[in-house]
Design an enzyme around this catalytic site. Structure first.
Site, PDB file in Angstrom:
ATOM      1  N   HIS A   1       0.975  -1.262   0.037  1.00 23.51           N
ATOM      2  CA  HIS A   1       0.036   0.191   0.084  1.00 23.51           C
ATOM      3  C   HIS A   1       0.840   1.225  -0.078  1.00 23.51           C
ATOM      4  CE1 HIS A   1      -3.892  -2.055   0.469  1.00 23.51           C
ATOM      5  NE2 HIS A   1      -3.255  -2.885   1.581  1.00 23.51           N
TER       6      HIS A   1
ATOM      7  N   GLN B   1      -0.457 -13.627   6.100  1.00 26.03           N
ATOM      8  CA  GLN B   1      -1.566 -12.644   6.816  1.00 26.03           C
ATOM      9  C   GLN B   1      -2.729 -13.212   6.836  1.00 26.03           C
ATOM     10  OE1 GLN B   1      -0.443  -8.640   5.142  1.00 26.03           O
ATOM     11  NE2 GLN B   1      -1.158  -8.255   7.290  1.00 26.03           N
TER      12      GLN B   1
ATOM     13  N   GLU C   1      -6.355 -12.204   6.815  1.00 19.62           N
ATOM     14  CA  GLU C   1      -7.198 -10.774   6.673  1.00 19.62           C
ATOM     15  C   GLU C   1      -8.609 -11.114   5.678  1.00 19.62           C
ATOM     16  OE1 GLU C   1      -4.340  -7.919   5.041  1.00 19.62           O
ATOM     17  OE2 GLU C   1      -3.503  -9.236   3.549  1.00 19.62           O
TER      18      GLU C   1
ATOM     19  N   ASP D   1      -8.632  -5.389   6.664  1.00 20.69           N
ATOM     20  CA  ASP D   1      -9.148  -6.108   5.515  1.00 20.69           C
ATOM     21  C   ASP D   1     -10.024  -7.229   5.836  1.00 20.69           C
ATOM     22  OD1 ASP D   1      -7.993  -5.099   3.273  1.00 20.69           O
ATOM     23  OD2 ASP D   1      -6.275  -6.010   3.361  1.00 20.69           O
TER      24      ASP D   1
END
Length: 258
Positions: A46, A147, A149, A175
């Site tokens: 990001h 992750q 998410e 998320d």
């Protein structure tokens, strides 16, 4: 080569604290190193940080005695290979939702016969002068974090954590809440229920659990540690900077009006 022992700490479920790098400048590393973090993660998913900056930032993090992790942009072979060849101590792979995707992450990070990673000679391999040493290091110390998410990852958590080569998981609260239709509202009961499921499975299997505590509030870190999380990303560079600036300016305005 680098010798941060983060993998061993994850295996033993020792508490470690890191933070998130989104601003691609060495000064950020120098400043955060004064806080005593165990590791820092460079975010490629990001941010505008590019691969050239990644290699420079990895070197600065390691020069301060911290482990340098990279949150790659996606679970993709070339992306993972490039950041590891740049010398990262490990990767955090976003949006892992199944055992197949967890296995892919390991295969992209490890050389044959364990994985499928192609051989390159870059900083990690000391530009060809240390490939044999690096191969041994990959087997013994390379860190791979998946992750969790998305609710699919939560539902498949038991299979994901049992994939050989996964050193731990990290919850991405934003998320995860988004996958449940309430992006950003990660304190809602439905999200907490999902977290409890992950916690119960990871604790039962004695697997390292990570969480990204977004707010720069140490009390929230303690709260997660009490819940069994031992691999915690504590806020981000821009939130540490921004929140303190806002707090002190508001305080200044308040004092000026007295």
């Amino acid at each position: 080569m680098k010798n941060q022992n983060l993998k061993e700490k994850l295996k033993n479920r020792e508490n470690t604290i890191g933070s998130w790098i989104t601003i691609g400048h060495q000064a950020i590393i120098d400043i955060l190193s004064e806080a005593g973090f165990d590791w820092l993660t460079i975010d490629l998913e990001h941010t505008a940080i590019d691969f050239n900056e990644v290699q420079i930032l990895i070197g600065f993090i390691q020069s301060h005695g911290m482990a340098a992790l990279v949150r790659v942009g996606k679970n993709e072979e070339v992306v993972i290979k490039r950041v590891l060849d740049a010398g990262a101590d490990g990767i955090i792979v976003p949006m892992v939702c199944s055992k197949e995707e967890a296995k892919m992450a390991v295969e992209f990070a490890k050389y044959p016969p364990i994985g499928k990673r192609g051989v390159g000679l870059n900083r990690a391999q000391r530009y060809g002068f240390g490939f044999e040493e690096y191969k041994k290091w990959v087997d013994e110390k390379l860190v791979v974090i998946t992750q969790i998410e998305h609710i699919d990852g939560v539902n498949n958590i038991e299979e994901i954590i049992q994939i050989e080569g996964i050193d731990g998981i990290m919850i991405g609260p934003y998320d995860l809440s988004g996958s449940l239709g309430i992006p950003g509202n990660y304190n809602q009961p439905i999200v907490k229920e999902a977290l409890i499921k992950v916690e119960e499975v990871c604790l039962a299997h004695k697997k390292s659990m990570g969480y990204h505590v977004i707010e720069p509030d140490s009390a929230l870190v303690i709260e997660k540690q009490k819940a069994g999380y031992n691999f915690i990303a504590f806020s981000t560079d821009f939130l540490f900077l921004g929140q303190k600036a806002v707090e002190e300016m508001n305080r200044l305005k308040s004092l000026s009006n007295e």
